[in-house]
Write a protein that holds these residues in place. Structure first.
Motif, PDB file in Angstrom:
ATOM      1  N   UNK A 115      -3.590 -16.440  -0.108  1.00  0.00           N
ATOM      2  CA  UNK A 115      -5.013 -16.225   0.192  1.00  0.00           C
ATOM      3  C   UNK A 115      -5.218 -14.906   0.932  1.00  0.00           C
ATOM      4  N   UNK A 116      -4.273 -14.539   1.797  1.00  0.00           N
ATOM      5  CA  UNK A 116      -4.375 -13.249   2.486  1.00  0.00           C
ATOM      6  C   UNK A 116      -4.265 -12.101   1.491  1.00  0.00           C
ATOM      7  N   UNK A 117      -3.344 -12.236   0.539  1.00  0.00           N
ATOM      8  CA  UNK A 117      -3.169 -11.184  -0.462  1.00  0.00           C
ATOM      9  C   UNK A 117      -4.403 -11.067  -1.352  1.00  0.00           C
ATOM     10  N   UNK A 118      -4.987 -12.203  -1.729  1.00  0.00           N
ATOM     11  CA  UNK A 118      -6.217 -12.174  -2.542  1.00  0.00           C
ATOM     12  C   UNK A 118      -7.333 -11.476  -1.786  1.00  0.00           C
ATOM     13  N   UNK A 119      -7.451 -11.778  -0.501  1.00  0.00           N
ATOM     14  CA  UNK A 119      -8.488 -11.161   0.326  1.00  0.00           C
ATOM     15  C   UNK A 119      -8.293  -9.648   0.397  1.00  0.00           C
ATOM     16  N   UNK A 120      -7.058  -9.194   0.640  1.00  0.00           N
ATOM     17  CA  UNK A 120      -6.781  -7.761   0.737  1.00  0.00           C
ATOM     18  C   UNK A 120      -6.983  -7.062  -0.603  1.00  0.00           C
ATOM     19  N   UNK A 121      -6.606  -7.728  -1.705  1.00  0.00           N
ATOM     20  CA  UNK A 121      -6.812  -7.136  -3.034  1.00  0.00           C
ATOM     21  C   UNK A 121      -8.306  -6.964  -3.306  1.00  0.00           C
ATOM     22  N   UNK A 122      -9.088  -7.939  -2.924  1.00  0.00           N
ATOM     23  CA  UNK A 122     -10.547  -7.849  -3.095  1.00  0.00           C
ATOM     24  C   UNK A 122     -11.133  -6.719  -2.276  1.00  0.00           C
ATOM     25  N   UNK A 123     -10.626  -6.543  -1.063  1.00  0.00           N
ATOM     26  CA  UNK A 123     -11.111  -5.455  -0.205  1.00  0.00           C
ATOM     27  C   UNK A 123     -10.746  -4.092  -0.809  1.00  0.00           C
ATOM     28  N   UNK A 124      -9.547  -3.987  -1.352  1.00  0.00           N
ATOM     29  CA  UNK A 124      -9.128  -2.719  -1.962  1.00  0.00           C
ATOM     30  C   UNK A 124      -9.989  -2.400  -3.183  1.00  0.00           C
ATOM     31  N   UNK A 125     -10.257  -3.418  -3.993  1.00  0.00           N
ATOM     32  CA  UNK A 125     -11.088  -3.233  -5.179  1.00  0.00           C
ATOM     33  C   UNK A 125     -12.483  -2.763  -4.790  1.00  0.00           C
ATOM     34  N   UNK A 126     -13.027  -3.405  -3.762  1.00  0.00           N
ATOM     35  CA  UNK A 126     -14.374  -3.047  -3.294  1.00  0.00           C
ATOM     36  C   UNK A 126     -14.380  -1.611  -2.759  1.00  0.00           C
TER      37      UNK A 126
END
Length: 140
Positions: A115-126
């Motif tokens: 879940x932490x990795x998903x959150x960070x990936x979403x932030x990078x995409x944004x």
């Protein structure tokens, strides 16, 4: 006597009922009869409530609770005084039943690595999306 559960009942001496004129449907009859009910229960001074339930009721942020610790319930849903009286008593019983049950303690948990990795990936995409916008607007 107001029965809350098998082990708890509130005596009528701790309840105060006041009847008043209700607004709403009823035609001219509503101006002549006192069908609305105001039920008062002094939580702070009640001898029949268990101490933990009393504390939970008093701690509630409820507009029906006065600063003196008196719970005021108004019932005016029905045209008949008896039905409004039963409605007010049932609503009081429901509130007290809720206070009898202790809330569950929250168990602190940590987020999973996925879940932490998903959150960070979403932030990078944004971030990349926003960066792409700024280049476009600056004319680069």
């Amino acid at each position: 006597m107001l029965h809350i559960s098998r082990s708890l009942s509130l005596p009528d001496t701790e309840l105060t009922e006041r009847f008043l004129r209700a607004d709403g449907p009823g035609g001219q009859h509503v101006n002549r009869t006192e069908s609305a009910v105001e039920l008062r229960f002094d939580v702070a001074a009640s001898r029949s409530l268990p101490e933990d339930a009393r504390a939970r009721l008093l701690a509630r942020r409820d507009r029906r609770m006065t600063e003196a610790g008196v719970l005021v319930i108004q019932a005016r849903r029905f045209r008949e005084q008896a039905r409004n009286r039963d409605d007010a008593r049932e609503r009081l019983a429901e509130l007290v039943r809720g206070a009898l049950v202790a809330p569950k303690k929250r168990v602190a948990t940590r987020p999973t690595r996925a879940s932490q990795e998903r959150r960070l990936a979403g932030k990078q995409l944004r971030g990349k999306l926003k960066q792409a916008r700024t280049r476009h607007w600056n004319g680069e």
